[in-house]
Design an enzyme around this catalytic site. Structure first.
Site, PDB file in Angstrom:
ATOM      1  N   GLU A   1       0.843  -1.194   0.000  1.00 45.51           N
ATOM      2  CA  GLU A   1       0.000   0.000   0.000  1.00 45.51           C
ATOM      3  C   GLU A   1       0.882   1.249   0.000  1.00 45.51           C
ATOM      4  O   GLU A   1       1.820   1.337   0.770  1.00 45.51           O
ATOM      5  CB  GLU A   1      -0.890  -0.024   1.243  1.00 45.51           C
ATOM      6  N   PHE A   2       0.564   2.194  -0.864  1.00 45.54           N
ATOM      7  CA  PHE A   2       1.401   3.399  -0.959  1.00 45.54           C
ATOM      8  C   PHE A   2       0.721   4.653  -0.422  1.00 45.54           C
ATOM      9  O   PHE A   2       1.260   5.752  -0.562  1.00 45.54           O
ATOM     10  CB  PHE A   2       1.816   3.636  -2.415  1.00 45.54           C
TER      11      PHE A   2
ATOM     12  N   LYS B   1       8.212  -1.733  -2.411  1.00 46.01           N
ATOM     13  CA  LYS B   1       7.629  -0.937  -1.324  1.00 46.01           C
ATOM     14  C   LYS B   1       8.731  -0.394  -0.407  1.00 46.01           C
ATOM     15  O   LYS B   1       8.748   0.801  -0.072  1.00 46.01           O
ATOM     16  CB  LYS B   1       6.652  -1.814  -0.532  1.00 46.01           C
TER      17      LYS B   1
ATOM     18  N   CYS C   1       6.275   4.241   8.906  1.00 43.31           N
ATOM     19  CA  CYS C   1       6.931   3.474   7.835  1.00 43.31           C
ATOM     20  C   CYS C   1       8.403   3.767   7.617  1.00 43.31           C
ATOM     21  O   CYS C   1       9.214   2.843   7.545  1.00 43.31           O
ATOM     22  CB  CYS C   1       6.209   3.740   6.516  1.00 43.31           C
ATOM     23  N   PHE C   2       8.747   5.048   7.454  1.00 38.12           N
ATOM     24  CA  PHE C   2      10.071   5.368   6.910  1.00 38.12           C
ATOM     25  C   PHE C   2      11.218   4.726   7.679  1.00 38.12           C
ATOM     26  O   PHE C   2      12.014   3.975   7.129  1.00 38.12           O
ATOM     27  CB  PHE C   2      10.273   6.883   6.829  1.00 38.12           C
TER      28      PHE C   2
ATOM     29  N   LYS D   1      11.254   2.454  10.022  1.00 32.09           N
ATOM     30  CA  LYS D   1      11.133   0.998  10.152  1.00 32.09           C
ATOM     31  C   LYS D   1      11.536   0.301   8.853  1.00 32.09           C
ATOM     32  O   LYS D   1      12.285  -0.677   8.868  1.00 32.09           O
ATOM     33  CB  LYS D   1       9.669   0.668  10.499  1.00 32.09           C
TER      34      LYS D   1
HETATM   35  C1  UDX Z   1       4.728   7.348   3.798  1.00 36.89           C
HETATM   36  C2  UDX Z   1       4.773   7.253   2.267  1.00 36.89           C
HETATM   37  O1  UDX Z   1       4.660   8.561   1.717  1.00 36.89           O
HETATM   38  C3  UDX Z   1       3.661   6.359   1.769  1.00 36.89           C
HETATM   39  O2  UDX Z   1       3.764   6.193   0.360  1.00 36.89           O
HETATM   40  C4  UDX Z   1       3.762   5.003   2.447  1.00 36.89           C
HETATM   41  O3  UDX Z   1       2.702   4.180   2.049  1.00 36.89           O
HETATM   42  C5  UDX Z   1       3.766   5.171   3.949  1.00 36.89           C
HETATM   43  O4  UDX Z   1       4.792   6.062   4.357  1.00 36.89           O
HETATM   44  P1  UDX Z   1       3.261   8.700   5.585  1.00 36.89           P
HETATM   45  O5  UDX Z   1       4.224   8.148   6.592  1.00 36.89           O
HETATM   46  O6  UDX Z   1       1.807   8.590   5.861  1.00 36.89           O
HETATM   47  O7  UDX Z   1       3.507   7.985   4.161  1.00 36.89           O
HETATM   48  O8  UDX Z   1       3.567  10.259   5.385  1.00 36.89           O
HETATM   49  P2  UDX Z   1       4.524  11.132   4.449  1.00 36.89           P
HETATM   50  O9  UDX Z   1       3.693  12.188   3.835  1.00 36.89           O
HETATM   51  O10 UDX Z   1       5.336  10.321   3.552  1.00 36.89           O
HETATM   52  O11 UDX Z   1       5.470  11.866   5.521  1.00 36.89           O
HETATM   53  C6  UDX Z   1       6.405  11.151   6.306  1.00 36.89           C
HETATM   54  C7  UDX Z   1       7.198  12.096   7.176  1.00 36.89           C
HETATM   55  O12 UDX Z   1       8.088  12.896   6.405  1.00 36.89           O
HETATM   56  C8  UDX Z   1       6.342  13.096   7.958  1.00 36.89           C
HETATM   57  O13 UDX Z   1       6.872  13.238   9.264  1.00 36.89           O
HETATM   58  C9  UDX Z   1       6.484  14.369   7.171  1.00 36.89           C
HETATM   59  O14 UDX Z   1       6.259  15.511   7.944  1.00 36.89           O
HETATM   60  C10 UDX Z   1       7.931  14.264   6.721  1.00 36.89           C
HETATM   61  N1  UDX Z   1       8.217  15.059   5.517  1.00 36.89           N
HETATM   62  C11 UDX Z   1       7.578  14.802   4.342  1.00 36.89           C
HETATM   63  C12 UDX Z   1       9.191  16.059   5.565  1.00 36.89           C
HETATM   64  O15 UDX Z   1       9.792  16.291   6.615  1.00 36.89           O
HETATM   65  N2  UDX Z   1       9.469  16.768   4.435  1.00 36.89           N
HETATM   66  C13 UDX Z   1       8.845  16.533   3.245  1.00 36.89           C
HETATM   67  O16 UDX Z   1       9.159  17.214   2.254  1.00 36.89           O
HETATM   68  C14 UDX Z   1       7.870  15.520   3.187  1.00 36.89           C
END
Ligand code: UDX
Length: 466
Positions: free
Chosen positions: A141-142, A200, A256-257, A259
């Site tokens: 899932e993305f 993923k 996610c990130f 982990k």
């Molecule tokens: C992420 C992926 O984007 C998504 O595709 C995957 O399925 C799950 O993980 P999510 O964790 O919901 O989604 O949020 P995301 O919008 O990716 O942001 C992650 C983190 O990065 C947040 O803390 C956000 O504030 C931070 N972020 C994002 C930044 O610090 N700078 C940016 O430019 C973008």
């Protein structure tokens, strides 16, 4: 699953969970998570072809396709602790499916899992199969939180991985037919199982890498007087790079990130790819550096001590438009400030006091386990106060830290905030949401990640000796 039910009235979807409280919440008027637009989707089909139940075995037995979205925490002990994925919950789900099944099934990996998990799951299912045929698919899932409904309604792509056998291809077609109810065929990509699983992890690692890249630049901008927003704008104008995911911040969070990167690192190490593992590890290390750099800025600006001082924390969620706090940078920043004896007052429009207290007491990585398995560390609860208003949080504070980019923080009456604070009044913007010039005019001493430094901050070392 709600989106599938919403878009496919001819398919019956039953969401099952062993947590009775969670299922009850899904069946109530107050859904257990905050996600813009989700309520309308759920209400649009709940009771029609979308059902929530804790009778797990009955519904799994009756299903043709079973999506498994159990948690896959980072291991906290044993081999691979701190990096590898703990597949306990996945394995028990697979054993349960094998136990209760009386007919052939397609089992879909929805949780993000290490590469080759499908192979292990396949073994569990086929060794217990009583003559039943199981096909395993990977369908990562993305969606991103806060924009989940948009992302699901118009996905950039749907990815389905399966075995390259005729049965595998048939299973892929069956799942493809579900998504084809609303996703154009050219956006449904099919491939082998391992490629889908790795895609993923790779997508999340590369997204996080962009953030760590711009955050690394933010430190250099502060040291040299460049403005990170301008640099990001110029860089993003290159059509090969693109403008998204280049916002410097106090650090990325979310479930996610970190982990997934740690997982990727572990898989590389297991395959003897030390250089590759080290490359990805650095993305997480820069993220940790960014969070501790922020805390050091706060402490060093405020005469090298925050002991006994009130610091307001505006925003605790890991990003705006979600109540989710998993791996939020706010946890590490608050720990850093509490470690220096600050008194903190937290306001977030969507996160409950209960959640914040639990997050600050929890050990690293424990958030991904069921609540009754979360051992708590002693908390500095006495020094933490959670309030329901930004003005209340900032009243009498010496400093304000903005840690989530909620829109309402752009529109606060900062003159009122300033008047209510101790002087000199400090503001530390970890999300670049405030207008630095205007706030300086009001009288604030301002720090904003990656922006030219206020003379007050400039004359101080970026990191006080530890
Ligand atoms: C992420 C992926 O984007 C998504 O595709 C995957 O399925 C799950 O993980 P999510 O964790 O919901 O989604 O949020 P995301 O919008 O990716 O942001 C992650 C983190 O990065 C947040 O803390 C956000 O504030 C931070 N972020 C994002 C930044 O610090 N700078 C940016 O430019 C973008």
């Amino acid at each position: 699953m709600a989106m599938i039910a919403f878009k496919c009235p001819d398919i019956e979807v039953v969401v099952v969970d062993i947590s009775v409280a969670r299922i009850n919440a899904w069946n109530s008027d107050r859904l257990p998570i905050f996600e813009p637009g989700l309520e309308d989707v759920v209400k649009g089909c709940r009771g029609r072809n979308l059902f929530f139940s804790y009778d797990v075995e009955k519904h799994v037995a009756a299903a043709d396709i079973v999506f498994v979205s159990v948690n896959t925490p980072t291991k906290t002990r044993g081999l691979g602790a701190g990096k590898a994925a703990d597949l306990t919950y996945w394995e028990s789900a697979a054993r349960m499916i094998a136990d209760v099944s009386k007919s052939d099934k397609i089992v879909v990996e929805k949780s993000t899992v290490p590469v080759k998990t499908a192979e292990a799951i396949e073994k569990i299912l086929t060794h217990n199969n009583k003559g039943i045929n199981f096909q395993i698919l990977s369908n990562p899932e993305f969606l991103a939180e806060g924009t989940a409904i948009e992302d699901l309604a118009k996905p950039d792509r749907v990815l389905i991985g399966g075995r390259e056998t005729p049965e595998g291809q048939k299973a892929i077609e069956a799942l493809k037919a579900v998504y084809a109810h609303w996703v154009p065929e050219e956006n449904i990509i099919t491939m082998n199982l391992w490629s889908a699983e790795l895609s993923k992890l790779a997508a999340n690692a590369i997204l996080a890498q962009r953030i760590s890249s711009i955050n690394a630049m933010s430190a250099l901008c502060e040291a040299t007087g460049a403005d990170v927003s301008e640099v990001a704008y110029a860089v993003g104008k290159d059509s090969r790079i693109g403008p998204k995911f280049l916002n410097a911040s106090v650090g990325f969070g979310g479930s996610c990130f970190q982990k997934d990167i740690l997982n990727l690192v572990y898989i590389c190490e297991c395959n003897g790819l030390t250089e590759v593992a080290n490359y990805w590890k650095q993305v997480v290390q820069i993220n940790d550096y960014q969070k501790s750099r922020f805390v050091k800025r706060v402490v060093s600006s405020m005469f090298n001590t925050v002991s006994g001082k009130k610091i307001a924390i505006l925003g605790f969620a890991f990003k705006k438009d979600t109540g989710d706090t998993r791996e939020t940078a706010a946890i590490d920043v608050c720990h850093g400030l509490l470690g220096d004896n600050a008194k903190i007052s937290i306001y977030d429009p969507q996160v409950t006091a209960d959640q914040i207290m639990r997050d600050l007491a929890m050990n690293k990585f424990d958030w991904d386990h069921p609540q009754h398995l979360q051992p708590m560390s002693p908390t500095a609860a006495k020094k933490v106060d959670v309030v329901w208003d930004a003005y209340e949080a900032t009243k009498n504070a010496h400093g304000v830290c903005i840690l989530t980019e909620w829109d309402e923080f752009k529109k606060l009456d900062y003159k009122k905030v300033y008047d209510g604070m101790q002087k000199p009044a400090f503001i530390f913007d970890g999300r670049n949401v405030i207008n630095v010039e205007e706030l300086r005019k009001i009288g604030f001493i301002v720090y904003s990640v990656g922006k030219p430094l206020d003379p007050w901050v400039k004359d101080l070392p970026a990191a006080p000796p530890s």
